[in-house]
Design an enzyme around this catalytic site. Structure first.
Site, PDB file in Angstrom:
ATOM      1  N   ARG A 144     -26.707 -22.631 -43.507  1.00  0.00           N
ATOM      2  CA  ARG A 144     -26.042 -22.837 -42.141  1.00  0.00           C
ATOM      3  C   ARG A 144     -24.682 -22.127 -42.361  1.00  0.00           C
ATOM      4  O   ARG A 144     -23.646 -22.458 -41.631  1.00  0.00           O
ATOM      5  CB  ARG A 144     -25.791 -24.082 -41.596  1.00  0.00           C
TER       6      ARG A 144
ATOM      7  N   ARG B  77     -21.366 -22.302 -36.432  1.00  0.00           N
ATOM      8  CA  ARG B  77     -20.212 -22.896 -35.527  1.00  0.00           C
ATOM      9  C   ARG B  77     -19.028 -23.159 -36.615  1.00  0.00           C
ATOM     10  O   ARG B  77     -17.827 -23.154 -36.055  1.00  0.00           O
ATOM     11  CB  ARG B  77     -20.625 -24.232 -35.022  1.00  0.00           C
TER      12      ARG B  77
ATOM     13  N   ARG C  12     -20.961 -15.527 -29.690  1.00  0.00           N
ATOM     14  CA  ARG C  12     -22.011 -16.513 -29.066  1.00  0.00           C
ATOM     15  C   ARG C  12     -21.723 -16.758 -27.487  1.00  0.00           C
ATOM     16  O   ARG C  12     -22.557 -17.380 -26.873  1.00  0.00           O
ATOM     17  CB  ARG C  12     -22.297 -17.693 -29.769  1.00  0.00           C
TER      18      ARG C  12
ATOM     19  N   ASP D 296     -33.557 -19.540 -35.796  1.00  0.00           N
ATOM     20  CA  ASP D 296     -33.825 -20.901 -35.831  1.00  0.00           C
ATOM     21  C   ASP D 296     -35.347 -21.256 -36.112  1.00  0.00           C
ATOM     22  O   ASP D 296     -36.376 -20.517 -35.822  1.00  0.00           O
ATOM     23  CB  ASP D 296     -33.502 -21.574 -34.482  1.00  0.00           C
TER      24      ASP D 296
ATOM     25  N   TYR E 121     -41.045 -31.592 -34.297  1.00  0.00           N
ATOM     26  CA  TYR E 121     -40.297 -31.359 -33.001  1.00  0.00           C
ATOM     27  C   TYR E 121     -41.343 -31.166 -31.894  1.00  0.00           C
ATOM     28  O   TYR E 121     -41.046 -31.596 -30.881  1.00  0.00           O
ATOM     29  CB  TYR E 121     -39.425 -29.714 -33.216  1.00  0.00           C
TER      30      TYR E 121
END
Ligand code: CP3
Length: 356
Positions: A38, A42, A51, A87, A162
């Site tokens: 990661r 962010r 973004r 992702d 998921y």
């Protein structure tokens, strides 16, 4: 008579000769290569800026954005590898699963997978479904030069979780109910997910990725017996699809009890989360695999002296391994001060003689 083109005495080193590839293949180096799970995302203001106004999934399918976002941490921190910005649910979306990535939540699947009829909604992945991924990887490889690009995929269990839960889950109860309640359907689902993961990794390698990581983030919720019976054969199929091509890194969270089993799924390098000392990880995997890890991402909020001591300890422990790739023990937390990451890179780089 034409003059022969001059060839340099030694060919220019490329990503295949990079520290990352060599360490992940099990070569002992003067100092480990360093990158962060990661690392794109962010924690970087430049990420938040590009973004702006674009959803996560749209960003993952636009080669201009994927290239820019993947390169941002390489430029800023000087890490030794780039991780493809994407992702784990992108290949599921590509085969037609209706899903979204909700900010602050994670992937959410419109209609959870619960019955045999649902298999029809999960066709195989073929390269023509992801031309944008090929394009993004090619653009990146051209920009990155000697810096390797790590491709990745979610592993069958984490993807299944998921799909079956319909979103992030604390207990994975529907997933476990399916696994034990209808083992045949579970195996059929995971076999399809292994095909999707293997094909997705292959697309990235064909386009120039120098290493891959299989993320089985949630597999630490399983007992070893269940892992070996219901999950490992499928992870092994996904990893087998790219065996012998580039070094493979296999990572999960909370996997102290599973490390030996996960290594045996077929990998050159085992990812170690921050709960397990690298020396214990080496013991649990018989010292036969390179290791990746494992600074606790939360420690980046502690004073620098603490971080420095931990980085030095981890690098020292890594010297016992057949190969060591320095990383965090899970992803960068969004509120991390990015200058801490840069300082970690500088410190790791200072611990060896890069000219050697
Ligand atoms: O820098 C990198 O590591 C590359 C990019 C990357 C992302 N997701 C970008 C992302 C990678 C390798 C992933 C993999 C991924 N996605 C995993 C496996 C790794 C792990 O952390 O265990 C998992 C479990 C997911 C599923 C997922 N996607 C989650 C849990 C989240 C966070 C939800 C949230 O908002 O807190 C996402 C969204 C996501 N993936 C973001 C990023 C940068 C945040 C989206 C945003 O910026 O709005």
């Amino acid at each position: 008579m034409t003059t022969p083109a001059t060839t340099p005495a030694t060919p220019t080193p490329g990503p295949a000769d990079s520290l990352l590839v060599r360490a992940a293949r099990g070569e002992r180096l003067d100092r480990p290569p360093v990158w962060f799970m990661r690392q794109a995302g962010r924690s970087l203001p430049e990420y938040r800026e590009v973004r702006e106004g674009t959803t996560m999934l749209e960003s993952c399918r636009r080669p201009d954005l994927v290239t820019e976002i993947t390169l941002q941490p390489v430029r800023r921190h000087g890490v030794d590898a780039a991780i493809f910005f994407s992702d784990i649910v992108v290949p599921l979306q590509a085969v037609g699963v209706d899903l979204d990535i909700v900010a602050g939540v994670g992937p959410v699947v419109e209609e959870p997978f619960r019955s045999r009829a649902d298999l029809a909604r999960l066709p195989e992945l073929t390269p023509d479904l992801v031309p944008d991924i090929t394009e993004s990887v090619r653009l990146l490889v051209a920009e990155l030069g000697a810096t390797p690009l790590i491709g990745f995929s979610g592993a069958p269990f984490t993807l299944a979780s998921y799909l079956v839960e319909g979103g992030p889950s604390r207990n994975h109860e529907h997933t476990k109910a399916l696994m034990h309640g209808d083992p045949q359907l579970w195996h059929d689902l995971c076999a399809r997910l292994a095909q999707i993961a293997g094909a997705y990794l292959t697309v990235q390698i064909d386009a120039g990725a120098s290493a891959i990581q299989l993320f089985d983030s949630w597999v630490g919720y399983l007992s070893r017996a269940d892992y070996e019976r219901y999950v490992r054969p499928h992870s092994a199929r996904a990893l087998e699809a790219v065996a012998g091509r580039v070094p493979r890194i296999h990572f999960g969270v909370g996997t102290g009890e599973l490390l030996g089993s996960m290594a045996e799924a077929g990998t050159e390098c085992i990812g170690v989360d921050y709960r397990v000392d690298l020396l214990d990880a080496l013991e649990r995997t018989g010292g036969r695999y390179a290791v990746q890890g494992n600074l606790d991402p939360a420690l980046l909020f502690a004073p620098w002296e603490v971080v420095e001591r931990e980085v030095r300890r981890i690098v020292d422990e890594g010297r016992q391994a057949p190969g060591h790739v320095f990383n965090l023990g899970h992803g960068v937390l969004p509120t991390t001060d990015p200058t801490m990451l840069t300082r970690v890179v500088e410190l790791v780089h200072s611990l060896g003689d890069d000219s050697a």
